[in-house]
Design an enzyme around this catalytic site. Structure first.
Site, short mmCIF file in Angstrom:
data_model
loop_
_atom_site.label_atom_id
_atom_site.label_comp_id
_atom_site.label_asym_id
_atom_site.label_seq_id
_atom_site.Cartn_x
_atom_site.Cartn_y
_atom_site.Cartn_z
NE ARG A 28 -3.53 2.20 2.65
CZ ARG A 28 -3.29 3.46 2.93
NH1 ARG A 28 -2.07 3.85 3.29
NH2 ARG A 28 -4.25 4.36 2.83
NE ARG A 46 -11.00 -14.69 11.23
CZ ARG A 46 -10.70 -15.46 10.22
NH1 ARG A 46 -9.45 -15.66 9.86
NH2 ARG A 46 -11.64 -16.08 9.53
CB SER A 115 -26.17 -14.11 2.00
OG SER A 115 -24.86 -13.94 1.48
CD GLU A 140 -11.48 -16.79 2.95
OE1 GLU A 140 -12.23 -17.60 2.40
OE2 GLU A 140 -11.80 -16.14 3.97
CG ASN A 149 -15.26 -4.31 5.43
OD1 ASN A 149 -15.18 -5.51 5.70
ND2 ASN A 149 -14.84 -3.38 6.26
CB ILE A 154 -24.07 -4.67 9.16
CG1 ILE A 154 -23.38 -3.38 9.58
CG2 ILE A 154 -25.50 -4.72 9.70
CD1 ILE A 154 -24.00 -2.12 9.07
P1 0O2 Z 1 -16.04 -15.97 9.57
O1 0O2 Z 1 -16.73 -15.92 10.87
O2 0O2 Z 1 -16.02 -14.66 8.87
O3 0O2 Z 1 -14.68 -16.60 9.64
P2 0O2 Z 1 -19.36 -21.91 1.88
O4 0O2 Z 1 -19.12 -23.36 2.03
O5 0O2 Z 1 -19.56 -21.41 0.47
O6 0O2 Z 1 -20.42 -21.35 2.80
P3 0O2 Z 1 -16.55 -21.58 2.43
O7 0O2 Z 1 -16.25 -22.70 1.52
O8 0O2 Z 1 -16.08 -21.68 3.84
O9 0O2 Z 1 -18.11 -21.19 2.43
O10 0O2 Z 1 -15.84 -20.36 1.84
P4 0O2 Z 1 -16.40 -19.01 1.31
O11 0O2 Z 1 -17.73 -19.16 0.69
O12 0O2 Z 1 -15.32 -18.50 0.46
O13 0O2 Z 1 -16.56 -18.14 2.63
C1 0O2 Z 1 -15.50 -17.96 3.52
C2 0O2 Z 1 -15.67 -16.66 4.27
O14 0O2 Z 1 -16.26 -15.67 3.42
C3 0O2 Z 1 -16.60 -16.73 5.44
O15 0O2 Z 1 -15.94 -17.29 6.52
C4 0O2 Z 1 -16.91 -15.26 5.66
O16 0O2 Z 1 -15.83 -14.57 6.22
C5 0O2 Z 1 -17.09 -14.82 4.21
N1 0O2 Z 1 -18.49 -15.01 3.82
C6 0O2 Z 1 -18.96 -15.91 2.94
N2 0O2 Z 1 -20.28 -15.78 2.79
C7 0O2 Z 1 -20.67 -14.76 3.57
C8 0O2 Z 1 -21.93 -14.14 3.83
O17 0O2 Z 1 -22.98 -14.50 3.30
N3 0O2 Z 1 -21.92 -13.08 4.70
C9 0O2 Z 1 -20.78 -12.64 5.30
N4 0O2 Z 1 -20.89 -11.61 6.14
N5 0O2 Z 1 -19.58 -13.23 5.08
C10 0O2 Z 1 -19.53 -14.27 4.24
P5 0O2 Z 1 -16.78 -18.04 7.66
O18 0O2 Z 1 -15.92 -19.08 8.28
O19 0O2 Z 1 -18.10 -18.45 7.17
O20 0O2 Z 1 -17.01 -16.88 8.68
P1 0O2 Z 2 -6.12 -5.92 12.80
O1 0O2 Z 2 -5.32 -5.47 11.64
O2 0O2 Z 2 -5.73 -7.31 13.25
O3 0O2 Z 2 -6.15 -4.94 13.92
P2 0O2 Z 2 -14.50 -15.03 13.67
O4 0O2 Z 2 -15.82 -14.45 13.26
O5 0O2 Z 2 -14.54 -15.68 15.01
O6 0O2 Z 2 -13.92 -15.91 12.62
P3 0O2 Z 2 -13.42 -12.79 14.96
O7 0O2 Z 2 -12.43 -13.26 15.96
O8 0O2 Z 2 -14.80 -12.44 15.42
O9 0O2 Z 2 -13.51 -13.83 13.77
O10 0O2 Z 2 -12.81 -11.56 14.24
P4 0O2 Z 2 -12.92 -10.07 14.75
O11 0O2 Z 2 -12.39 -9.99 16.15
O12 0O2 Z 2 -14.30 -9.62 14.44
O13 0O2 Z 2 -11.92 -9.34 13.77
C1 0O2 Z 2 -10.49 -9.38 13.83
C2 0O2 Z 2 -9.94 -8.68 12.63
O14 0O2 Z 2 -9.90 -9.55 11.50
C3 0O2 Z 2 -10.81 -7.54 12.28
O15 0O2 Z 2 -9.95 -6.52 11.85
C4 0O2 Z 2 -11.71 -8.09 11.15
O16 0O2 Z 2 -12.05 -7.10 10.23
C5 0O2 Z 2 -10.84 -9.14 10.53
N1 0O2 Z 2 -11.57 -10.34 10.18
C6 0O2 Z 2 -12.59 -10.89 10.85
N2 0O2 Z 2 -13.03 -12.00 10.28
C7 0O2 Z 2 -12.26 -12.19 9.18
C8 0O2 Z 2 -12.25 -13.22 8.19
O17 0O2 Z 2 -13.02 -14.17 8.15
N3 0O2 Z 2 -11.34 -13.12 7.23
C9 0O2 Z 2 -10.48 -12.12 7.21
N4 0O2 Z 2 -9.64 -12.12 6.22
N5 0O2 Z 2 -10.44 -11.12 8.13
C10 0O2 Z 2 -11.33 -11.16 9.13
P5 0O2 Z 2 -9.02 -5.65 12.82
O18 0O2 Z 2 -9.14 -6.08 14.24
O19 0O2 Z 2 -9.26 -4.25 12.51
O20 0O2 Z 2 -7.60 -6.08 12.22
#
Ligand code: 0O2
Ligand code: 0O2
Length: 267
Positions: A28, A46, A115, A140, A149, A154
């Site tokens: 960046r 994270r 969704s 990932e 985002n 939300i």
């Molecule tokens: P978290 O809590 O964010 O870690 P699938 O089998 O298609 O449902 P897959 O194979 O795990 O999902 O991978 P995919 O589809 O690439 O999605 C991986 C991550 O994308 C999710 O991680 C979310 O972070 C984000 N994501 C995918 N679909 C949605 C959605 O409908 N809404 C939101 N807000 N995020 C989404 P996790 O482990 O599901 O969730």
């Molecule tokens: P920075 O730079 O570390 O200060 P979970 O839903 O349990 O899988 P969790 O622990 O609820 O994840 O995540 P949390 O505490 O909401 O977020 C931690 C940081 O990682 C946040 O940014 C999120 O924006 C980001 N983040 C959360 N979920 C995902 C995800 O599935 N994939 C990716 N790539 N990033 C994620 P910070 O704290 O500002 O980041």
């Protein structure tokens, strides 16, 4: 649950997230310095919580000894961009990096989820040097606009609150909200395009003006005083009313006059 030492298991993932955040934040800064504009707005990352890893393993039917293969987002990096075009630029920059290997990509922008979720996902293989040696982990990278985002953050928290059982009506409203966020992205892209076009037009206009003024000067050096005065007069007239089309024609006529004057001067 087995007797796994979770902190030892998660250590390379923690390290990978820290390293990737530094590398992408550096990308960046570098792009900002080189091009005055960066496609990356900000980067977060994270390591997935143990409870989330186990929930996902259960959902995807991944056995505990295969978590490192079956759960691809234990290490997660998120890159936020201003514009949709920037997402594809960042993806192509990541694709060419030599310090990671792309496993596969998912374009949830073109093929958005039911969704309403939109983002670009890249699953990578990343080498980590630990005290015990070299190891490869999966991570990932999610690339999205600020609007995508906003929506995903939300929607994720609502889903969390309702334990992934959102009422049908709420789901429909969220789909509509995702559509609105996507329209906002499209509108911002078109505004940006207009600004870039306006900048190009401004540069073109100032090039025409300087080429005419240079041409008039040149006519004087060929002692074409009357002609030079005529062109100066026309220039003043068109410039006053900002008629850039006429100025462009004038610039072409002037170039022809200069060529003629040059010939007369050095036959
Ligand atoms: P978290 O809590 O964010 O870690 P699938 O089998 O298609 O449902 P897959 O194979 O795990 O999902 O991978 P995919 O589809 O690439 O999605 C991986 C991550 O994308 C999710 O991680 C979310 O972070 C984000 N994501 C995918 N679909 C949605 C959605 O409908 N809404 C939101 N807000 N995020 C989404 P996790 O482990 O599901 O969730
Ligand atoms: P920075 O730079 O570390 O200060 P979970 O839903 O349990 O899988 P969790 O622990 O609820 O994840 O995540 P949390 O505490 O909401 O977020 C931690 C940081 O990682 C946040 O940014 C999120 O924006 C980001 N983040 C959360 N979920 C995902 C995800 O599935 N994939 C990716 N790539 N990033 C994620 P910070 O704290 O500002 O980041």
């Amino acid at each position: 649950m087995d007797g796994r030492d979770w902190s030892l298991f998660l250590q390379p993932y923690e390290q990978a997230v820290e390293e990737l955040k530094v590398k992408l934040k550096t990308m960046r800064t570098e792009l900002k310095a080189r091009e005055d504009y960066t496609p990356i707005e900000f980067v977060t990352g994270r390591v997935k919580r143990i409870s989330s890893i186990l929930d996902k393993a259960k959902l995807l039917n991944v056995s505990e000894d295969r978590l490192h293969l079956g759960i691809e987002d234990i290490a997660g990096i998120r890159i936020m961009c201003q514009f949709v075009d920037d997402i594809y630029r960042v993806a192509s920059l990541i694709r060419t990096r030599k310090d990671l290997k792309l496993v596969y990509e998912k374009d949830y922008i073109t093929n958005y989820k039911e969704s309403g979720y939109r983002s670009y996902h890249m699953i990578i293989e990343y080498p980590v040097q630990t005290a015990l040696g070299h190891t490869l982990i999966l991570a990932e990278i999610q690339i999205r606009t600020l609007a995508m985002n906003f929506w995903a953050t939300i929607e994720h928290s609502l889903n969390y609150k309702y334990k992934k059982a959102l009422p049908e009506e709420v789901q429909q409203r969220l789909q509509k909200a995702a559509e609105a966020a996507s329209q906002l992205d499209n509108e911002m892209t078109s505004i940006r395009k207009e600004i870039l076009d306006a900048q190009t037009t401004f540069e073109d206009n100032s090039n025409v003006v300087s080429s005419i003024l240079w041409g008039i000067q040149k006519l004087y050096t060929f002692h074409e005083v009357r002609l030079a005065a005529q062109y100066q007069h026309k220039f003043n007239e068109y410039y006053d009313i900002e008629d850039y089309w006429a100025l462009e024609q004038l610039s072409l006529d002037l170039a022809a006059e200069i060529a003629k004057a040059k010939k007369n001067h050095n036959p």
